[in-house]
Scaffold this motif. Structure first.
Motif, PDB file in Angstrom:
ATOM      1  N   GLY A  98     -21.932  -6.710   1.163  1.00 50.58           N
ATOM      2  CA  GLY A  98     -21.436  -7.529   0.056  1.00 50.58           C
ATOM      3  C   GLY A  98     -20.320  -6.866  -0.727  1.00 50.58           C
ATOM      4  N   LYS A  99     -19.427  -6.161  -0.021  1.00 43.95           N
ATOM      5  CA  LYS A  99     -18.307  -5.493  -0.697  1.00 43.95           C
ATOM      6  C   LYS A  99     -17.048  -6.336  -0.532  1.00 43.95           C
ATOM      7  CE  LYS A  99     -20.001  -0.820  -0.498  1.00 43.95           C
ATOM      8  NZ  LYS A  99     -19.680   0.566  -0.273  1.00 43.95           N
ATOM      9  N   PHE A 100     -16.455  -6.676  -1.671  1.00 44.34           N
ATOM     10  CA  PHE A 100     -15.264  -7.506  -1.695  1.00 44.34           C
ATOM     11  C   PHE A 100     -14.215  -6.872  -2.584  1.00 44.34           C
ATOM     12  CE2 PHE A 100     -19.016 -10.180  -1.216  1.00 44.34           C
ATOM     13  CZ  PHE A 100     -18.703 -10.891  -0.068  1.00 44.34           C
ATOM     14  N   GLU A 142     -10.348 -13.386  -2.437  1.00 42.99           N
ATOM     15  CA  GLU A 142     -10.926 -12.070  -2.175  1.00 42.99           C
ATOM     16  C   GLU A 142     -10.718 -11.675  -0.725  1.00 42.99           C
ATOM     17  OE1 GLU A 142     -15.032 -12.628  -3.227  1.00 42.99           O
ATOM     18  OE2 GLU A 142     -15.513 -13.644  -1.358  1.00 42.99           O
ATOM     19  N   TRP A 143     -10.700 -10.369  -0.511  1.00 43.11           N
ATOM     20  CA  TRP A 143     -10.700  -9.802   0.832  1.00 43.11           C
ATOM     21  C   TRP A 143     -12.110  -9.295   1.080  1.00 43.11           C
ATOM     22  CZ3 TRP A 143      -6.490  -8.713  -2.416  1.00 43.11           C
ATOM     23  CH2 TRP A 143      -5.256  -9.195  -1.969  1.00 43.11           C
ATOM     24  N   VAL A 144     -12.665  -9.563   2.245  1.00 41.92           N
ATOM     25  CA  VAL A 144     -13.996  -9.084   2.597  1.00 41.92           C
ATOM     26  C   VAL A 144     -13.837  -7.672   3.154  1.00 41.92           C
ATOM     27  CG1 VAL A 144     -16.032  -9.466   4.026  1.00 41.92           C
ATOM     28  CG2 VAL A 144     -14.780 -11.433   3.089  1.00 41.92           C
ATOM     29  N   SER A 156     -16.265 -16.233  -3.130  1.00 42.55           N
ATOM     30  CA  SER A 156     -17.595 -16.831  -3.052  1.00 42.55           C
ATOM     31  C   SER A 156     -18.571 -16.024  -3.897  1.00 42.55           C
ATOM     32  CB  SER A 156     -18.070 -16.866  -1.605  1.00 42.55           C
ATOM     33  OG  SER A 156     -18.101 -15.566  -1.074  1.00 42.55           O
ATOM     34  N   GLN A 215      -9.322 -14.805   1.213  1.00 45.91           N
ATOM     35  CA  GLN A 215     -10.242 -15.933   1.341  1.00 45.91           C
ATOM     36  C   GLN A 215     -10.606 -16.470  -0.026  1.00 45.91           C
ATOM     37  OE1 GLN A 215     -13.673 -14.590   3.514  1.00 45.91           O
ATOM     38  NE2 GLN A 215     -12.468 -13.778   5.209  1.00 45.91           N
ATOM     39  N   ASP A 233     -16.753  -5.474   3.431  1.00 50.18           N
ATOM     40  CA  ASP A 233     -17.966  -5.274   4.221  1.00 50.18           C
ATOM     41  C   ASP A 233     -18.918  -6.421   3.911  1.00 50.18           C
ATOM     42  OD1 ASP A 233     -20.380  -4.488   5.387  1.00 50.18           O
ATOM     43  OD2 ASP A 233     -20.062  -2.373   4.924  1.00 50.18           O
ATOM     44  N   GLN A 234     -18.971  -7.383   4.822  1.00 47.23           N
ATOM     45  CA  GLN A 234     -19.781  -8.586   4.615  1.00 47.23           C
ATOM     46  C   GLN A 234     -21.260  -8.253   4.454  1.00 47.23           C
ATOM     47  OE1 GLN A 234     -18.480 -11.889   4.563  1.00 47.23           O
ATOM     48  NE2 GLN A 234     -20.493 -12.400   3.791  1.00 47.23           N
ATOM     49  N   GLU A 235     -21.778  -7.345   5.280  1.00 41.25           N
ATOM     50  CA  GLU A 235     -23.203  -7.008   5.250  1.00 41.25           C
ATOM     51  C   GLU A 235     -23.618  -6.368   3.938  1.00 41.25           C
ATOM     52  OE1 GLU A 235     -24.274  -4.731   8.680  1.00 41.25           O
ATOM     53  OE2 GLU A 235     -23.499  -6.238  10.060  1.00 41.25           O
TER      54      GLU A 235
END
Length: 176
Positions: free
Chosen positions: A157-159, A149-151, A136, A133, A153-155
């Protein structure tokens, strides 16, 4: 032993031959690593010349060079510059040089080679480029050197951020 047919195929529970399924990897091969701030990055394996772990005394400091550069390293007769990747990307935490070995990733494009000192190397992974993606919430100092970047863990904030080694090598920051 090698001539024994059971050695080659093994026997399944039903007494017939057992064949192991080989999974074909998805995506492209990348090296994953961390910089001292705790951010995780990846580089495509195709742009990496070598991964080294020299002792700090093998890196020769050069007076009046850019503060981003730790010095030079002799790699089998070829002298390469070694930089602190985290500081190059805008982190304030410098790579720890007070240890027995410093992980250095030698990247190359055409005839230009540069060593990137990092905090630690995780491993090689097959990563799906289609899941990449747009990056951001990245600092302006880092943005020009990211492909995306690959997400993880969105919650939390790990990219996992994919670096562009050619942009790093050709950066005007090396002149300062």
């Amino acid at each position: 032993m090698v001539g024994n047919p059971d050695f080659l195929t093994g026997k399944g529970e039903d007494g017939g031959p057992e064949f192991q399924e080989l999974e074909s990897p998805e995506g492209e091969l990348h090296l994953r690593f961390y910089v001292p701030s705790g951010n995780e990055f990846a580089l495509p394996a195709t742009g990496i010349r070598e991964v080294l772990e020299p002792s700090p005394n093998q890196i020769t400091a050069i007076p009046n060079a850019s503060p981003l550069l730790l010095g030079t390293l002799n790699m089998r007769g070829r002298v390469i510059w070694v930089s602190d990747l985290g500081q190059f990307l805008g982190d304030t935490i410098a790579v720890n040089t007070d240890r027995t070995e410093i992980p250095v990733i030698a990247i190359e494009d055409q005839d230009t080679m540069l060593g990137l000192a990092v905090d630690r190397i995780v491993d090689m992974d097959w990563l799906d480029i289609d899941q990449l993606q747009m990056a951001s919430n990245v600092p302006d100092t880092m943005a020009p050197f990211l492909r995306g970047e690959w997400v993880l863990d969105q919650e939390q904030g790990k990219f996992l951020r994919l670096l562009d080694q050619v942009a790093i090598l050709r950066s005007a920051r090396w002149a300062t």
